[in-house]
Design a protein around this motif. Sequence first.
Motif, PDB file in Angstrom:
ATOM      1  N   LEU A 105      12.470 157.466   9.373  1.00 41.41           N
ATOM      2  CA  LEU A 105      13.165 156.423   8.615  1.00 41.41           C
ATOM      3  C   LEU A 105      13.036 156.641   7.116  1.00 41.41           C
ATOM      4  O   LEU A 105      14.004 156.450   6.369  1.00 41.41           O
ATOM      5  N   PHE A 106      11.853 157.013   6.670  1.00 34.39           N
ATOM      6  CA  PHE A 106      11.672 157.274   5.239  1.00 34.39           C
ATOM      7  C   PHE A 106      12.651 158.359   4.793  1.00 34.39           C
ATOM      8  O   PHE A 106      13.321 158.212   3.756  1.00 34.39           O
ATOM      9  N   ASP A 107      12.746 159.428   5.550  1.00 33.82           N
ATOM     10  CA  ASP A 107      13.649 160.523   5.187  1.00 33.82           C
ATOM     11  C   ASP A 107      15.116 160.100   5.256  1.00 33.82           C
ATOM     12  O   ASP A 107      15.964 160.673   4.566  1.00 33.82           O
ATOM     13  N   LEU A 108      15.400 159.111   6.078  1.00 33.26           N
ATOM     14  CA  LEU A 108      16.774 158.620   6.199  1.00 33.26           C
ATOM     15  C   LEU A 108      17.206 157.885   4.935  1.00 33.26           C
ATOM     16  O   LEU A 108      18.369 157.961   4.525  1.00 33.26           O
ATOM     17  N   PHE A 109      16.245 157.217   4.287  1.00 32.26           N
ATOM     18  CA  PHE A 109      16.581 156.372   3.141  1.00 32.26           C
ATOM     19  C   PHE A 109      16.074 156.881   1.791  1.00 32.26           C
ATOM     20  O   PHE A 109      16.610 156.499   0.747  1.00 32.26           O
TER      21      PHE A 109
END
Length: 263
Positions: A105-109
């Motif tokens: 999720l961190f890498d997604l945002f």
Amino acid sequence: MSYSIGISPCPNDTFAFYALFTDLMFDVSIQDLQTLNQRAQKKELDIAKISMFQFSQLLDDYILLPVGCALGHGIGPKIIGKTHATSFENKCVAFAGKDTTAHFLFDLFFTCKEKVFCPYFEITQKIQDGTVDYGVIIHETRFTFDNLGLVECYDLGALWEQQFHLPLPLGGIVAKRNLVDLEKITKSLFESLQYAKKHPAKTLDFVLEHSIEKDPKIVKKHIETYVTEDTQQLTPTGILAIQCLLEQTGHFDKNWLYSGAYV
């Protein structure tokens, strides 16, 4: 026949699957989620609670069971630090594991300069001592980090829901596709959860023994947050949410969910 099953020490897992420890059908172990992810990668466990992102990488070998899923409704892993930030491009950020949904999720945002992977219970200390600038926390720490003088920058579950208008799939119980007793296994998981819901007091000492936080009120809050209708049996919305996450990872198989009868 006994099946190996691994669950996390999170209160939602030790609560829901407390009864399995007296079920001769299962050989149960408790390990942190990243360790369970890694053991599933090696196919060491017949059944395991793993990160939903990790599941997306193991679709050839494992199928998701419709009992035991953890979904966040507007909530999820939190990015925390000593001070608020809106960008992490020049920062060092700690994660509980490379294969966790929180990391995905961190890498997604967002992006960051450097990443540190460590056991989840070390993240707040690494922020406090300056080893890292920020951390993505999971488990019960989401309810207590402010007591350590740390602040929330973002809730990744809220960002997910704002973008996709679905709850956030965090983790689930998977089983090897070639197991012959999937219906019986799923029924046992369901019955364990039903037992815990009927007799929560009997699970409390066991849950507290394995929890990071020892305050019964915090543990109860964690269970109420993550043991939901989708934990008992995936709802149509929960199924759509998991399908959405699998598609976002770039790994999707139409036959990802066990659909046999068990109730």
